[in-house]
Design a protein around this motif. Sequence first.
Motif, PDB file in Angstrom:
ATOM      1  N   TYR A  12     -35.119 -56.425 -39.060  1.00  0.00           N
ATOM      2  CA  TYR A  12     -33.775 -57.205 -38.802  1.00  0.00           C
ATOM      3  C   TYR A  12     -33.724 -58.612 -39.710  1.00  0.00           C
ATOM      4  N   ASP A  13     -34.536 -58.923 -40.699  1.00  0.00           N
ATOM      5  CA  ASP A  13     -34.669 -59.778 -41.557  1.00  0.00           C
ATOM      6  C   ASP A  13     -34.276 -59.096 -42.953  1.00  0.00           C
ATOM      7  N   ASP A  14     -33.086 -59.427 -43.666  1.00  0.00           N
ATOM      8  CA  ASP A  14     -32.743 -58.770 -44.689  1.00  0.00           C
ATOM      9  C   ASP A  14     -33.532 -59.111 -46.174  1.00  0.00           C
ATOM     10  N   TYR A  15     -34.482 -60.059 -46.096  1.00  0.00           N
ATOM     11  CA  TYR A  15     -35.285 -60.476 -47.314  1.00  0.00           C
ATOM     12  C   TYR A  15     -36.896 -59.521 -47.074  1.00  0.00           C
ATOM     13  N   SER A  16     -36.860 -59.226 -45.840  1.00  0.00           N
ATOM     14  CA  SER A  16     -38.348 -58.603 -45.536  1.00  0.00           C
ATOM     15  C   SER A  16     -38.127 -57.170 -45.062  1.00  0.00           C
ATOM     16  N   VAL A  17     -36.749 -56.537 -44.719  1.00  0.00           N
ATOM     17  CA  VAL A  17     -36.589 -55.073 -44.265  1.00  0.00           C
ATOM     18  C   VAL A  17     -37.343 -54.263 -45.209  1.00  0.00           C
ATOM     19  N   THR A  18     -38.169 -53.083 -44.566  1.00  0.00           N
ATOM     20  CA  THR A  18     -38.352 -51.931 -45.399  1.00  0.00           C
ATOM     21  C   THR A  18     -37.095 -51.158 -45.436  1.00  0.00           C
ATOM     22  N   LYS A  19     -36.607 -50.851 -46.423  1.00  0.00           N
ATOM     23  CA  LYS A  19     -35.382 -50.052 -46.752  1.00  0.00           C
ATOM     24  C   LYS A  19     -35.452 -48.767 -46.017  1.00  0.00           C
ATOM     25  N   ASN A  20     -36.493 -48.041 -45.930  1.00  0.00           N
ATOM     26  CA  ASN A  20     -36.402 -46.762 -45.115  1.00  0.00           C
ATOM     27  C   ASN A  20     -37.953 -46.346 -44.932  1.00  0.00           C
ATOM     28  N   PRO A  21     -38.269 -46.992 -43.617  1.00  0.00           N
ATOM     29  CA  PRO A  21     -39.716 -46.791 -43.168  1.00  0.00           C
ATOM     30  C   PRO A  21     -39.992 -45.107 -42.833  1.00  0.00           C
ATOM     31  N   ILE A  22     -38.783 -44.425 -42.699  1.00  0.00           N
ATOM     32  CA  ILE A  22     -39.198 -43.082 -42.480  1.00  0.00           C
ATOM     33  C   ILE A  22     -39.537 -42.397 -43.985  1.00  0.00           C
ATOM     34  N   HIS A  23     -38.901 -42.610 -44.913  1.00  0.00           N
ATOM     35  CA  HIS A  23     -39.306 -42.347 -46.183  1.00  0.00           C
ATOM     36  C   HIS A  23     -39.527 -43.421 -47.274  1.00  0.00           C
ATOM     37  N   PRO A  24     -40.843 -44.462 -47.027  1.00  0.00           N
ATOM     38  CA  PRO A  24     -40.798 -45.473 -47.860  1.00  0.00           C
ATOM     39  C   PRO A  24     -41.339 -45.555 -49.139  1.00  0.00           C
ATOM     40  N   LEU A  25     -41.532 -44.251 -49.766  1.00  0.00           N
ATOM     41  CA  LEU A  25     -41.866 -44.045 -51.231  1.00  0.00           C
ATOM     42  C   LEU A  25     -40.740 -44.076 -52.129  1.00  0.00           C
ATOM     43  N   ILE A  26     -41.098 -44.499 -53.464  1.00  0.00           N
ATOM     44  CA  ILE A  26     -40.046 -44.308 -54.764  1.00  0.00           C
ATOM     45  C   ILE A  26     -40.775 -44.068 -55.850  1.00  0.00           C
TER      46      ILE A  26
END
Length: 473
Positions: free
Chosen positions: A182-196
Amino acid sequence: MSAPFHTFVLSDIHLADAELGHPGSSLWKRYKRPKFFIDQSFKRLLRYLEKEIGDEPAELVLNGDIFDFDSVMRLPKKPEFHISWLESKRGLFPEEKKSRFKMETILADHPVWVNALRQFIQKGHSVVFIIGNHDVELHWPLVQREILKSLRLSEVEESRVRFCEWFYISNQDTAIEHGNQYDDYSVTKNPIHPLIKKGKRIQVRLPFGNIAGRYIMNGMGLFNPHVESSFLMEPKEYIQFLFKYAIKAQPFLLFNWLWGAIVSFWEAMTDGLLPALRDPLFAEQRVQEIAKKANATPEMVRTMNELAVHTAIHNPIKIAQELWLDRFILLLVIAFISFHLYAMIYMISSAPAIWFGLIFALLVPVLIYYSKSIKSNVMEAMEESLKHVPMIAHITKTKRIIFGHTHREQHTMIDQVEVLNTGTWSPAFKDPECKVVMGQACFAWIRAKTAGHDSDRIADLYSWDDPGIRKLT
């Protein structure tokens, strides 16, 4: 794991590699010296709690940022992977083998902490790791295996250790999550699929705050990353800090900030544009696995994921302002305009060079006025989790929410939902000398109101005053 009679929750320990000294500066990352480790205190806390609960089962929920991968600067002596110039200066990229090395390094520097956790588990209790923003690299299976390897547990004991992607439901009455979603500076964009996939590298996608910490804070060792007020200052305070500390200890501080800010901006923007790596054939299986570990349903997992705020990475202007790059660009524009005005005057009257300084000085108030109009909202962003409390409770069907992340302990009620924040155990000091301590080592204790496992549970927030506890109201 069976339903616990007691649940202990703490967060934000920020275990990292030890800083053993820096040539020319006794204050450089002083907060990372072994003398400030919390390991012994953590061990004594677990021993205290074990005596308090006797033979009753318990779970220890380590609610995010237990490890601080971003601040690990150590490199392997004989690397099995390529290390770029940037990594040699600011730490390894979040690739699986490199993250495993960082995890191994942290655990090797904190044997007392590891042993304390091992003994807690061997006494029949359970441990839950919830991934936060600074230990987002816990998503890697090799990293999780490294933790289990260091704990040296039996197969049965290992079954009492679990890793949750971002939230966990305890005993059907308490939802526990770090709060960075809930912190836009620290949010993990997609914790279900966190890899890029970045070029040839497959890595964990880092939140903006992590990126800035790596490329700016790791090169500015006089600031403490665990205390926002130590590096988020007014212009006047920065100037005072520069003359008091930086000129003597780190004369190239401004240069380190500039190139670190530029790299942070570039990395944040490019990472944010990359799609998440996902296999559509296993997408639902992935959701089900997360749900099982979190004591949730797949529907809860998908809905909780939708609650996350929009990442600041997609707002270049906002990112530039937080990095102070906007003010740097405005300074260059003022210098450019001053030079051209001076050049025009010089062509007419051969004015001395001091005229350039006068013109520049006349335009500097524009920079000062603009700088004062820009206010960092990092602190406000960290508190955004409280706005989501009613919805989290509704989705998870719980009556109590426990957060970490903000480093501010709290126990309150919001719309008939009990809310706790366990603060921080990190080496949080206001000053480079590490004399002014910020915060207190807190934990939440959830237990039955009356004797019997069928009784409703109550939650209290305590400060660990070592060797005793103090209830916070």
